[in-house]
Write a protein that holds these residues in place. Structure first.
Motif, PDB file in Angstrom:
ATOM      1  N   LEU A  96      15.854  45.605  86.288  1.00 39.47           N
ATOM      2  CA  LEU A  96      16.325  44.381  85.629  1.00 39.47           C
ATOM      3  C   LEU A  96      17.591  43.797  86.256  1.00 39.47           C
ATOM      4  O   LEU A  96      17.928  42.644  86.022  1.00 39.47           O
ATOM      5  N   GLY A  97      18.295  44.613  87.009  1.00 42.46           N
ATOM      6  CA  GLY A  97      19.506  44.082  87.637  1.00 42.46           C
ATOM      7  C   GLY A  97      20.746  44.478  86.870  1.00 42.46           C
ATOM      8  O   GLY A  97      20.680  45.014  85.753  1.00 42.46           O
ATOM      9  N   ASP A  98      21.882  44.183  87.501  1.00 45.08           N
ATOM     10  CA  ASP A  98      23.169  44.653  86.999  1.00 45.08           C
ATOM     11  C   ASP A  98      23.552  44.095  85.631  1.00 45.08           C
ATOM     12  O   ASP A  98      24.289  44.718  84.888  1.00 45.08           O
ATOM     13  N   TYR A  99      23.091  42.905  85.307  1.00 46.07           N
ATOM     14  CA  TYR A  99      23.649  42.237  84.137  1.00 46.07           C
ATOM     15  C   TYR A  99      22.705  42.167  82.942  1.00 46.07           C
ATOM     16  O   TYR A  99      22.952  41.414  82.007  1.00 46.07           O
ATOM     17  N   ALA A 100      21.650  42.961  82.979  1.00 50.40           N
ATOM     18  CA  ALA A 100      20.734  42.984  81.841  1.00 50.40           C
ATOM     19  C   ALA A 100      21.432  43.634  80.644  1.00 50.40           C
ATOM     20  O   ALA A 100      22.276  44.516  80.812  1.00 50.40           O
ATOM     21  N   THR A 101      21.087  43.179  79.451  1.00 49.50           N
ATOM     22  CA  THR A 101      21.720  43.750  78.260  1.00 49.50           C
ATOM     23  C   THR A 101      21.057  45.082  77.897  1.00 49.50           C
ATOM     24  O   THR A 101      19.959  45.386  78.363  1.00 49.50           O
ATOM     25  N   GLY A 126      29.073  47.558  75.061  1.00 54.67           N
ATOM     26  CA  GLY A 126      27.743  47.651  75.664  1.00 54.67           C
ATOM     27  C   GLY A 126      26.844  46.460  75.394  1.00 54.67           C
ATOM     28  O   GLY A 126      25.686  46.448  75.780  1.00 54.67           O
ATOM     29  N   LYS A 127      27.383  45.431  74.689  1.00 53.38           N
ATOM     30  CA  LYS A 127      26.523  44.280  74.359  1.00 53.38           C
ATOM     31  C   LYS A 127      26.453  43.283  75.506  1.00 53.38           C
ATOM     32  O   LYS A 127      25.568  42.444  75.568  1.00 53.38           O
ATOM     33  N   GLY A 128      27.411  43.353  76.394  1.00 55.33           N
ATOM     34  CA  GLY A 128      27.428  42.389  77.503  1.00 55.33           C
ATOM     35  C   GLY A 128      28.264  42.918  78.641  1.00 55.33           C
ATOM     36  O   GLY A 128      28.271  44.120  78.918  1.00 55.33           O
ATOM     37  N   ASN A 129      28.987  42.014  79.295  1.00 56.19           N
ATOM     38  CA  ASN A 129      29.718  42.399  80.507  1.00 56.19           C
ATOM     39  C   ASN A 129      31.171  42.821  80.273  1.00 56.19           C
ATOM     40  O   ASN A 129      31.897  43.095  81.223  1.00 56.19           O
ATOM     41  N   ASN A 130      31.611  42.846  79.009  1.00 55.80           N
ATOM     42  CA  ASN A 130      33.008  43.204  78.714  1.00 55.80           C
ATOM     43  C   ASN A 130      33.161  44.728  78.751  1.00 55.80           C
ATOM     44  O   ASN A 130      33.380  45.384  77.731  1.00 55.80           O
ATOM     45  N   TYR A 131      33.013  45.276  79.974  1.00 57.22           N
ATOM     46  CA  TYR A 131      33.062  46.736  80.131  1.00 57.22           C
ATOM     47  C   TYR A 131      34.481  47.277  79.998  1.00 57.22           C
ATOM     48  O   TYR A 131      34.676  48.482  79.844  1.00 57.22           O
ATOM     49  N   MET A 132      35.474  46.375  80.055  1.00 60.05           N
ATOM     50  CA  MET A 132      36.864  46.835  79.948  1.00 60.05           C
ATOM     51  C   MET A 132      37.316  46.917  78.486  1.00 60.05           C
ATOM     52  O   MET A 132      38.481  47.186  78.216  1.00 60.05           O
ATOM     53  N   SER A 133      36.385  46.671  77.578  1.00 64.29           N
ATOM     54  CA  SER A 133      36.649  46.766  76.132  1.00 64.29           C
ATOM     55  C   SER A 133      37.849  45.924  75.708  1.00 64.29           C
ATOM     56  O   SER A 133      38.764  46.424  75.046  1.00 64.29           O
ATOM     57  N   VAL A 134      37.820  44.679  76.087  1.00 66.39           N
ATOM     58  CA  VAL A 134      38.905  43.761  75.713  1.00 66.39           C
ATOM     59  C   VAL A 134      38.541  43.124  74.373  1.00 66.39           C
ATOM     60  O   VAL A 134      37.472  42.529  74.247  1.00 66.39           O
ATOM     61  N   LYS A 135      39.429  43.277  73.406  1.00 63.30           N
ATOM     62  CA  LYS A 135      39.177  42.675  72.092  1.00 63.30           C
ATOM     63  C   LYS A 135      40.450  42.019  71.617  1.00 63.30           C
ATOM     64  O   LYS A 135      41.283  42.655  70.954  1.00 63.30           O
ATOM     65  N   LYS A 136      40.627  40.761  71.989  1.00 61.91           N
ATOM     66  CA  LYS A 136      41.850  40.044  71.613  1.00 61.91           C
ATOM     67  C   LYS A 136      41.456  38.688  71.032  1.00 61.91           C
ATOM     68  O   LYS A 136      40.972  37.806  71.756  1.00 61.91           O
ATOM     69  N   PRO A 137      41.676  38.508  69.737  1.00 59.07           N
ATOM     70  CA  PRO A 137      41.261  37.265  69.082  1.00 59.07           C
ATOM     71  C   PRO A 137      41.853  36.016  69.748  1.00 59.07           C
ATOM     72  O   PRO A 137      41.173  34.995  69.863  1.00 59.07           O
ATOM     73  N   GLU A 138      43.097  36.130  70.201  1.00 56.28           N
ATOM     74  CA  GLU A 138      43.728  34.958  70.820  1.00 56.28           C
ATOM     75  C   GLU A 138      42.989  34.571  72.110  1.00 56.28           C
ATOM     76  O   GLU A 138      42.736  33.396  72.398  1.00 56.28           O
ATOM     77  N   LEU A 139      42.618  35.616  72.870  1.00 60.33           N
ATOM     78  CA  LEU A 139      41.886  35.388  74.116  1.00 60.33           C
ATOM     79  C   LEU A 139      40.512  34.792  73.808  1.00 60.33           C
ATOM     80  O   LEU A 139      40.074  33.840  74.475  1.00 60.33           O
ATOM     81  N   ASP A 140      39.857  35.315  72.773  1.00 62.78           N
ATOM     82  CA  ASP A 140      38.541  34.789  72.373  1.00 62.78           C
ATOM     83  C   ASP A 140      38.627  33.289  72.090  1.00 62.78           C
ATOM     84  O   ASP A 140      37.731  32.525  72.464  1.00 62.78           O
TER      85      ASP A 140
END
Lengths: 313, 510
Positions: free
Chosen positions: A39-44, B430-444
């Motif tokens: 699926l590639g690097d960015y699949a969920t 793990g839901k998307g690309n935020n692998y650095m676990s950044v959770k900042k409401p102001e940034l959002d």
């Protein structure tokens, strides 16, 4: 003889099954998810989980292997994870190029290596012997990728005689075959020389000479035939290695072959492709070994008699 | 008289022969070159544009397929398979007027149904989600009009539609056998697939009915040469006409020294960065992240890791994005400050950490330079190189790391693509690309303002705030933007190094 060949062919079955099982297990134990690789690097995570389920990757290892084995027996070795092409098609497309390069390389090493080895043994410590031993040493020592690049540099870049990459015509196969033959040629020269040296010191050679047989007749009819057995063994093993180990040459000369296919399969965790291609390489290797064993009977009648005795008992 | 006639005839024949030989001898009259041979690194995985996100596969997709929009050399977007478009007032719908008379390679004329089918297939595909995640649905208005409905207002949507992930395919041919289509593609692009010799080459031929007129170069061959040195020699010997060379400075020098070759270079569409696990471990402490930022000497890193072939980047963005804040200053190199911060964080005798990186030179070489730089400030960093898929499982999806070295690759020149996915809290865990676990409401808040804003000025301001927060919190440390390189024969016209590797051979000529 036929019985012996059939027995050997049947013995290949457990070998192939064992190889497939071990490879399947290794691919299962190595880290990395095939679903993510597809699926590639960015699949969920959800997308990956769905594909794992679809591919049956969540099943027990033995269930998956059994399913694979049952399909393989029916001729279905699966589809490549990477390209979705049936793996058999891919192997069928790649094998001819590998076979051609390996065959040309082995022929080159036979046609050059055996005569040089014979001359080298017959004229031990002469200039020709020293040169041939030194050449063999150089060919054994130089890395194939470097030798290949040097050939391209000389014959494609400087002289413009041969095409640098590809496999479109016979000219394209000259440099890859020479590169691949280099190390094998060195082994053939050294092996022929040493076995010939051993044989020409035997009593029956002295007897043949005493009976007045010509030097040429003694060397080529009496000595060489006896010296060839170990050489044929080495060539057989070498041919098997060339079939599976032409990766560097394929990579340098841009030739489509089994070697690159196997390495790409490992990199992309393409289990169906890897298992099938290694099984195929093992099958070809086993057949080559069988061929070598059969060849023994023609070179040395004593071997044939042994087979016949065993068959009778 | 008869002899004179004979002599005259013979003279005329000789003259004609001489003329013919002369014609052949002069290059002026010689047949123009009509083939271009490019280098491919590996086999094409698939020709189905909806089943790959691999940039190497997409290179050929840009020749075979077209999308609704096209990117010009200067980065501007222009209509490709449409003649125009308009956004609705709320900015969450785009209506396209389709170009008429566009033919597919099989002779069929492109219809609104083909466009709707293609876009909806791309939206449903997990492979293309990076480009289509903001799209909801495509609907047919009439035979010449298609509406694309978005999940929310999204100004960079036109950039997404340039991507080969949004290619237009013939619905009937695709649905008849998707597997066969993936091997024998049919598009509206300037080139048609002629043949594939797996592991060796891929041949394409100019599409005679291409709606902009047939391509100047009739044949295109992609020659597969995995080895960089062999490829360079093939280029020098004339077996290749163009290639993407390695970034070794020796290769660059060899190409620049060759009078028959031209070396092209452009900034890559990504910024390499030192990433931290902001949620757990040593770098959950801001002081430790700051220490790394102060310990980083970008010039030294660029020299050591990529032979000087990169530009330093201090802002959390990608320089080719219009929102990139020029002259933005990050935390400046100061080893004394870094040492003090390490002590202050509770490590007076130094600390040992592990950097998990993908086991490829792009990442391991910079990691080694960073290792040496961090050692000077009391951070003993071990490097754990991992297979790419494993790294994605462990670091990207699993969040099991302390520090890493990665990049923010983008396929659309817009800051949303290098910030929202990597920094918004909805993309964490793990839901998307935020692998650095950044959770900042102001940034959002600023990320959302940037994503959904329809005023470019407002968006620029939002992304500047994002860069400031990333710097002030040392969420990650941007390092440099590498170079996208290309080398080609000097007679090839129209080629340029593209940051996103979009090469349109249609624009080339000999």
């Amino acid at each position: 003889m036929f019985k012996y060949i059939m027995k050997r062919l049947f013995l290949m079955i457990p070998v192939i099954v064992g190889i497939s099982f071990i490879l399947f297990l290794i691919m299962d134990l190595t880290p990395g998810d095939p679903a993510r690789a597809i699926l590639g690097d960015y699949a969920t995570q959800e997308q990956i989980a769905a594909l794992r389920e679809e591919m049956g990757l969540n099943d027990n290892f033995f269930v998956r292997y059994f399913r694979y084995a049952v399909n393989a027996v029916q001729g279905d070795f699966g589809k490549s994870y990477r390209t979705s092409v049936p793996v058999v098609e891919e192997i069928y497309a790649r094998f001819p190029a590998t076979l051609q390069v390996a065959f040309q390389a082995i022929m080159l090493s036979i046609l050059l290596g055996v005569p040089i080895g014979v001359v080298s043994a017959v004229r031990q410590y002469s200039a020709i012997d020293i040169v041939s031993i030194a050449t063999a040493l150089i060919f054994t020592s130089i890395p194939a990728f470097w030798f290949g690049l040097m050939l391209i540099l000389l014959f494609s870049l400087k002289l413009g005689w041969l095409p640098a990459v590809g496999a479109d015509s016979w000219k394209h196969f000259i440099m890859p075959s020479v590169t691949l033959a280099a190390a094998q040629l060195a082994t053939t020269i050294r092996m022929t020389r040493s076995t010939m040296l051993e044989v020409i010191r035997q009593d029956y050679i002295r007897t043949a000479m005493a009976k007045g047989a010509t030097r040429r007749c003694v060397i080529f009819k009496h000595a060489l035939r006896n010296a060839l057995l170990p050489v044929v063994t080495v060539l057989g093993i070498g041919f098997g290695n060339l079939l599976g180990g032409a990766l560097i040459v394929e990579s340098v000369f841009g030739i489509s072959g089994l070697g690159t296919l196997m390495v790409n399969s490992v990199k992309s965790k393409d289990a169906p492709m890897l298992v099938a291609s290694v099984m195929f390489a093992a099958l070809v290797g086993s057949l080559v070994n069988l061929g070598v064993d059969v060849l023994y009977t023609y070179i040395d009648p004593r071997v044939k008699i042994q087979y016949l005795r065993r068959a009778k008992s | 008289m008869k002899n004179a006639m004979k002599f005259k005839g013979l003279f005329m024949v000789c003259l004609a022969l001489l003329f013919a030989v002369t014609l052949g001898a002069f290059p002026l009259f010689a047949a123009a070159k009509d083939t271009l041979t490019d280098r491919a690194l590996a086999d094409q995985k698939t020709f189905d544009p909806f089943k790959t996100s691999d940039i190497n596969d997409q290179k050929l997709h840009y020749q075979i397929y077209e999308s609704l929009m096209r990117e010009e050399r200067d980065g501007t977007l222009s209509p490709a398979l449409c003649t125009g478009y308009r956004f609705n007032d709320t900015g969450d719908e785009v209506t396209f007027t389709l170009r008429e008379g566009v033919k597919f390679h099989n002779g069929a004329v492109m219809t609104a149904d083909d466009v709707v089918f293609s876009l909806n297939t791309a939206i449903a595909s997990p492979f293309t989600s990076k480009m289509t995640s903001t799209m909801k649905e495509a609907v047919k208005i009439d035979d010449k009009t298609v509406k694309l409905i978005l999940k929310h207002p999204f100004l960079p949507i036109l950039g997404c539609l340039v991507s080969s992930s949004c290619s237009i395919v013939p619905k009937e041919a695709y649905l008849a056998n998707p597997d066969a289509f993936a091997q024998k593609p049919i598009g509206t692009g300037a080139y048609m697939l002629k043949g594939v010799k797996r592991g060796e080459k891929i041949d394409l031929e100019a599409f005679p009915d291409y709606h902009r007129g047939p391509a100047s170069i009739k044949y295109l061959t992609e020659r597969i040469i995995p080895d960089d040195n062999a490829a360079l020699m093939a280029l020098e010997s004339g077996a290749l006409d163009m290639m993407n060379p390695s970034q070794a400075y020796t290769d660059r020098d060899a190409i620049e020294a060759n009078p028959n070759l031209v070396y092209y270079e452009a900034e890559q569409a990504c910024t390499f960065l030192i990433g931290f696990n902001n949620a757990k471990g040593v770098f959950a402490d801001k002081r430790m992240r700051d220490a790394v930022a102060y310990a980083l000497d970008r010039e030294d890193l660029i020299l050591g890791a990529v032979n000087g072939m990169a530009n330093p980047v201090e802002a959390a963005s990608v320089p080719i994005c219009p929102q990139f804040p020029k002259n933005f200053k990050g935390l400046q190199y100061d080893t004394e400050k870094a040492k003090a911060l390490v002590k202050e964080a509770g490590y007076p005798n130094g600390v040992t950490v592990t950097m998990r990186v993908i086991g490829a030179a792009n990442y391991t070489k910079p990691a080694e330079v960073i290792q040496a730089q961090l050692r000077k400030v009391g951070i003993d960093m071990k490097i754990e190189a991992m297979e790419r898929g494993t790294w994605f499982d462990v670091v990207y999806a699993g969040g099991n790391f302390e520090i890493t070295y990665y990049a923010t690759p983008i396929s659309v020149a817009d800051a949303d693509f290098c910030s929202y996915g990597y920094l918004h809290s909805s993309e964490a865990d793990g839901k998307g690309n935020n692998y650095m676990s950044v959770k900042k409401p102001e940034l959002d808040k600023y990320l959302e303002a940037g994503r959904m804003g329809t005023d470019p000025e407002v968006r620029n301001a939002a992304y500047l705030k994002v860069c400031e927060i990333v710097r002030d919190e040392s969420i990650y440390v941007p390092t440099y933007t590498g170079m996208r390189t290309y080398a080609a024969h000097k007679d090839l016209k129209g080629l340029y190094a593209d940051p996103m590797m979009r090469y349109y051979v249609y624009n080339y000529s000999w």
